[in-house]
Design a protein around this motif. Structure first.
Motif, PDB file in Angstrom:
ATOM      1  N   ARG A   1       6.893  22.547 -16.705  1.00 15.32           N
ATOM      2  CA  ARG A   1       6.105  22.251 -15.345  1.00 15.32           C
ATOM      3  C   ARG A   1       6.987  22.471 -14.305  1.00 15.32           C
ATOM      4  NH1 ARG A   1       2.620  17.286 -15.076  1.00 15.32           N
ATOM      5  NH2 ARG A   1       2.163  17.528 -13.365  1.00 15.32           N
ATOM      6  N   THR A   2       8.324  22.669 -14.379  1.00 18.12           N
ATOM      7  CA  THR A   2       9.133  22.857 -13.271  1.00 18.12           C
ATOM      8  C   THR A   2       9.059  24.658 -13.035  1.00 18.12           C
ATOM      9  OG1 THR A   2      10.731  21.183 -13.625  1.00 18.12           O
ATOM     10  CG2 THR A   2      11.475  22.975 -12.286  1.00 18.12           C
ATOM     11  N   ASP A   3       8.956  25.304 -13.983  1.00 18.69           N
ATOM     12  CA  ASP A   3       8.694  26.694 -13.919  1.00 18.69           C
ATOM     13  C   ASP A   3       7.497  27.053 -13.254  1.00 18.69           C
ATOM     14  OD1 ASP A   3      11.250  27.554 -15.113  1.00 18.69           O
ATOM     15  OD2 ASP A   3      10.131  27.591 -17.066  1.00 18.69           O
ATOM     16  N   LEU A   4       6.409  26.374 -13.600  1.00 12.86           N
ATOM     17  CA  LEU A   4       4.961  26.313 -12.934  1.00 12.86           C
ATOM     18  C   LEU A   4       4.977  25.954 -11.275  1.00 12.86           C
ATOM     19  CD1 LEU A   4       2.792  25.158 -15.847  1.00 12.86           C
ATOM     20  CD2 LEU A   4       3.203  27.742 -15.328  1.00 12.86           C
ATOM     21  N   ARG A   5       5.868  24.934 -11.099  1.00 11.62           N
ATOM     22  CA  ARG A   5       5.962  24.487  -9.716  1.00 11.62           C
ATOM     23  C   ARG A   5       6.921  25.617  -8.878  1.00 11.62           C
ATOM     24  NH1 ARG A   5       8.024  19.253  -9.119  1.00 11.62           N
ATOM     25  NH2 ARG A   5       7.605  19.483  -6.901  1.00 11.62           N
ATOM     26  N   ILE A   6       7.765  26.093  -9.639  1.00 10.04           N
ATOM     27  CA  ILE A   6       8.410  27.289  -8.768  1.00 10.04           C
ATOM     28  C   ILE A   6       7.722  28.457  -8.593  1.00 10.04           C
ATOM     29  CG2 ILE A   6      10.321  29.202  -9.463  1.00 10.04           C
ATOM     30  CD1 ILE A   6      11.982  26.773 -10.666  1.00 10.04           C
ATOM     31  N   LEU A   7       6.848  28.893  -9.731  1.00  9.72           N
ATOM     32  CA  LEU A   7       6.004  30.041  -9.406  1.00  9.72           C
ATOM     33  C   LEU A   7       4.786  29.858  -8.207  1.00  9.72           C
ATOM     34  CD1 LEU A   7       5.187  30.908 -13.063  1.00  9.72           C
ATOM     35  CD2 LEU A   7       6.838  32.180 -11.366  1.00  9.72           C
ATOM     36  N   ASP A   8       4.396  28.666  -8.293  1.00 12.40           N
ATOM     37  CA  ASP A   8       3.301  28.330  -7.122  1.00 12.40           C
ATOM     38  C   ASP A   8       4.125  28.040  -5.848  1.00 12.40           C
ATOM     39  OD1 ASP A   8       0.943  27.072  -6.500  1.00 12.40           O
ATOM     40  OD2 ASP A   8       1.988  25.209  -5.973  1.00 12.40           O
ATOM     41  N   GLU A   9       5.218  27.657  -5.731  1.00 13.32           N
ATOM     42  CA  GLU A   9       6.092  27.672  -4.339  1.00 13.32           C
ATOM     43  C   GLU A   9       6.228  29.228  -3.903  1.00 13.32           C
ATOM     44  OE1 GLU A   9       6.672  25.252  -2.201  1.00 13.32           O
ATOM     45  OE2 GLU A   9       5.692  23.769  -3.559  1.00 13.32           O
ATOM     46  N   LEU A  10       6.598  29.822  -4.885  1.00 14.10           N
ATOM     47  CA  LEU A  10       6.986  31.405  -4.605  1.00 14.10           C
ATOM     48  C   LEU A  10       5.928  32.279  -4.287  1.00 14.10           C
ATOM     49  CD1 LEU A  10       9.555  32.359  -7.256  1.00 14.10           C
ATOM     50  CD2 LEU A  10      10.010  32.034  -4.768  1.00 14.10           C
ATOM     51  N   SER A  11       4.634  31.915  -4.846  1.00 15.37           N
ATOM     52  CA  SER A  11       3.361  32.617  -4.464  1.00 15.37           C
ATOM     53  C   SER A  11       3.090  32.076  -2.858  1.00 15.37           C
ATOM     54  CB  SER A  11       2.242  31.871  -5.355  1.00 15.37           C
ATOM     55  OG  SER A  11       2.581  32.568  -6.826  1.00 15.37           O
ATOM     56  N   MET A  12       3.436  30.842  -2.678  1.00 16.62           N
ATOM     57  CA  MET A  12       3.018  30.758  -1.405  1.00 16.62           C
ATOM     58  C   MET A  12       3.882  31.183  -0.184  1.00 16.62           C
ATOM     59  SD  MET A  12       1.697  26.629  -1.594  1.00 16.62           S
ATOM     60  CE  MET A  12       2.966  26.174  -2.389  1.00 16.62           C
ATOM     61  N   ASN A  13       5.278  31.451  -0.595  1.00 12.04           N
ATOM     62  CA  ASN A  13       6.191  31.966   0.176  1.00 12.04           C
ATOM     63  C   ASN A  13       7.388  32.576  -0.659  1.00 12.04           C
ATOM     64  OD1 ASN A  13       8.306  32.374   2.146  1.00 12.04           O
ATOM     65  ND2 ASN A  13       8.606  30.423   2.890  1.00 12.04           N
ATOM     66  N   SER A  14       7.313  33.721  -0.896  1.00 11.12           N
ATOM     67  CA  SER A  14       8.247  34.479  -1.543  1.00 11.12           C
ATOM     68  C   SER A  14       9.558  34.546  -0.782  1.00 11.12           C
ATOM     69  CB  SER A  14       7.818  35.699  -1.992  1.00 11.12           C
ATOM     70  OG  SER A  14       7.722  36.593  -1.200  1.00 11.12           O
ATOM     71  N   ARG A  15       9.699  34.176   0.257  1.00 10.78           N
ATOM     72  CA  ARG A  15      11.037  34.208   1.293  1.00 10.78           C
ATOM     73  C   ARG A  15      11.749  33.093   1.332  1.00 10.78           C
ATOM     74  NH1 ARG A  15      10.368  37.778   6.255  1.00 10.78           N
ATOM     75  NH2 ARG A  15      12.589  37.133   6.399  1.00 10.78           N
ATOM     76  N   ILE A  16      11.145  32.006   0.705  1.00 14.35           N
ATOM     77  CA  ILE A  16      11.779  30.662   0.706  1.00 14.35           C
ATOM     78  C   ILE A  16      13.198  30.620   0.214  1.00 14.35           C
ATOM     79  CG2 ILE A  16      10.950  29.936  -1.692  1.00 14.35           C
ATOM     80  CD1 ILE A  16      10.430  27.224  -0.556  1.00 14.35           C
ATOM     81  N   THR A  17      14.267  30.075   0.813  1.00 16.78           N
ATOM     82  CA  THR A  17      15.592  29.992   0.103  1.00 16.78           C
ATOM     83  C   THR A  17      15.512  29.495  -1.139  1.00 16.78           C
ATOM     84  OG1 THR A  17      16.244  28.092   1.410  1.00 16.78           O
ATOM     85  CG2 THR A  17      16.479  30.104   2.500  1.00 16.78           C
ATOM     86  N   MET A  18      16.615  29.779  -1.868  1.00 12.96           N
ATOM     87  CA  MET A  18      16.670  28.802  -3.113  1.00 12.96           C
ATOM     88  C   MET A  18      16.999  27.412  -2.742  1.00 12.96           C
ATOM     89  SD  MET A  18      16.001  30.592  -5.669  1.00 12.96           S
ATOM     90  CE  MET A  18      14.725  31.789  -4.599  1.00 12.96           C
ATOM     91  N   LYS A  19      17.759  27.076  -1.891  1.00 13.81           N
ATOM     92  CA  LYS A  19      17.951  25.699  -1.527  1.00 13.81           C
ATOM     93  C   LYS A  19      16.759  24.976  -1.213  1.00 13.81           C
ATOM     94  CE  LYS A  19      20.671  22.707   1.591  1.00 13.81           C
ATOM     95  NZ  LYS A  19      21.617  22.705   2.959  1.00 13.81           N
ATOM     96  N   GLU A  20      15.691  25.514  -0.326  1.00 10.83           N
ATOM     97  CA  GLU A  20      14.682  24.874  -0.028  1.00 10.83           C
ATOM     98  C   GLU A  20      13.483  24.785  -1.373  1.00 10.83           C
ATOM     99  OE1 GLU A  20      12.661  26.265   4.061  1.00 10.83           O
ATOM    100  OE2 GLU A  20      14.180  28.081   3.219  1.00 10.83           O
ATOM    101  N   LEU A  21      13.708  25.727  -1.989  1.00 12.38           N
ATOM    102  CA  LEU A  21      12.780  25.950  -3.145  1.00 12.38           C
ATOM    103  C   LEU A  21      13.292  24.749  -4.168  1.00 12.38           C
ATOM    104  CD1 LEU A  21      10.766  27.190  -5.163  1.00 12.38           C
ATOM    105  CD2 LEU A  21      12.684  28.685  -6.063  1.00 12.38           C
ATOM    106  N   GLY A  22      14.601  24.667  -4.408  1.00 12.00           N
ATOM    107  CA  GLY A  22      15.260  23.540  -5.156  1.00 12.00           C
ATOM    108  C   GLY A  22      14.628  22.134  -4.669  1.00 12.00           C
ATOM    109  N   LYS A  23      14.756  21.995  -3.425  1.00 14.84           N
ATOM    110  CA  LYS A  23      14.228  20.592  -2.912  1.00 14.84           C
ATOM    111  C   LYS A  23      12.942  20.557  -3.266  1.00 14.84           C
ATOM    112  CE  LYS A  23      17.312  20.185   1.199  1.00 14.84           C
ATOM    113  NZ  LYS A  23      17.476  20.325   2.499  1.00 14.84           N
ATOM    114  N   LYS A  24      12.000  21.407  -2.930  1.00 16.03           N
ATOM    115  CA  LYS A  24      10.508  21.248  -3.345  1.00 16.03           C
ATOM    116  C   LYS A  24      10.295  20.885  -4.853  1.00 16.03           C
ATOM    117  CE  LYS A  24       8.667  23.737   0.433  1.00 16.03           C
ATOM    118  NZ  LYS A  24       7.598  23.367   0.977  1.00 16.03           N
TER     119      LYS A  24
END
Length: 136
Positions: A4-27
């Protein structure tokens, strides 16, 4: 297998591939380092093939967005495929498909005149059905 976490990561990166890893981690409720590790694993396994940008074609002067169904009566498609290779300025995608037509082209054109010229040249290699995008 993706969790489920991998899928959420893919979803977030699909919306904004420039997101920082820190921001991605929070989400996705991970540390930035854990998120970066997950992203690296997704890249290494081939799930993430690359990153891209979304370009506003109209602002670049490409005012016409069209889909063209291609119909070829024979099994000899090489003349069509050779022609298409010379038109890479206008072609976004050339998909070989199942169904009534053989291919579907996704194209962009700066003007109706250039679209018409393309279609006249295309007609030497295949029959077609044109659809123009009105709105996204």
């Amino acid at each position: 297998m993706l969790d489920r976490t991998d899928l959420r990561i893919l979803d977030e990166l699909s919306m904004n591939s420039r997101i920082t890893m820190k921001e991605l981690g929070k989400k996705v409720h991970l540390t930035g380092q854990a998120a970066a590790s997950r992203v690296a694993k997704l890249e290494d396994s081939g799930v993430i093939e690359g990153y891209t940008i979304k370009v506003n074609q109209v602002k670049l002067g490409w005012f016409i967005h069209a889909f063209i169904n291609i119909y070829i009566k024979t099994t000899h498609h090489e003349p069509y495929l050779s022609y298409i290779k010379t038109q890479d300025n206008y072609i976004i995608n050339n998909f070989k498909i199942s169904g009534d037509s053989c291919y579907i082209l996704e194209c962009k054109f700066p003007s109706n005149e250039r679209l018409n010229q393309f279609l006249e040249e295309l007609n030497h290699h295949a029959n077609y059905r044109l659809s123009i995008v009105i709105n996204k």
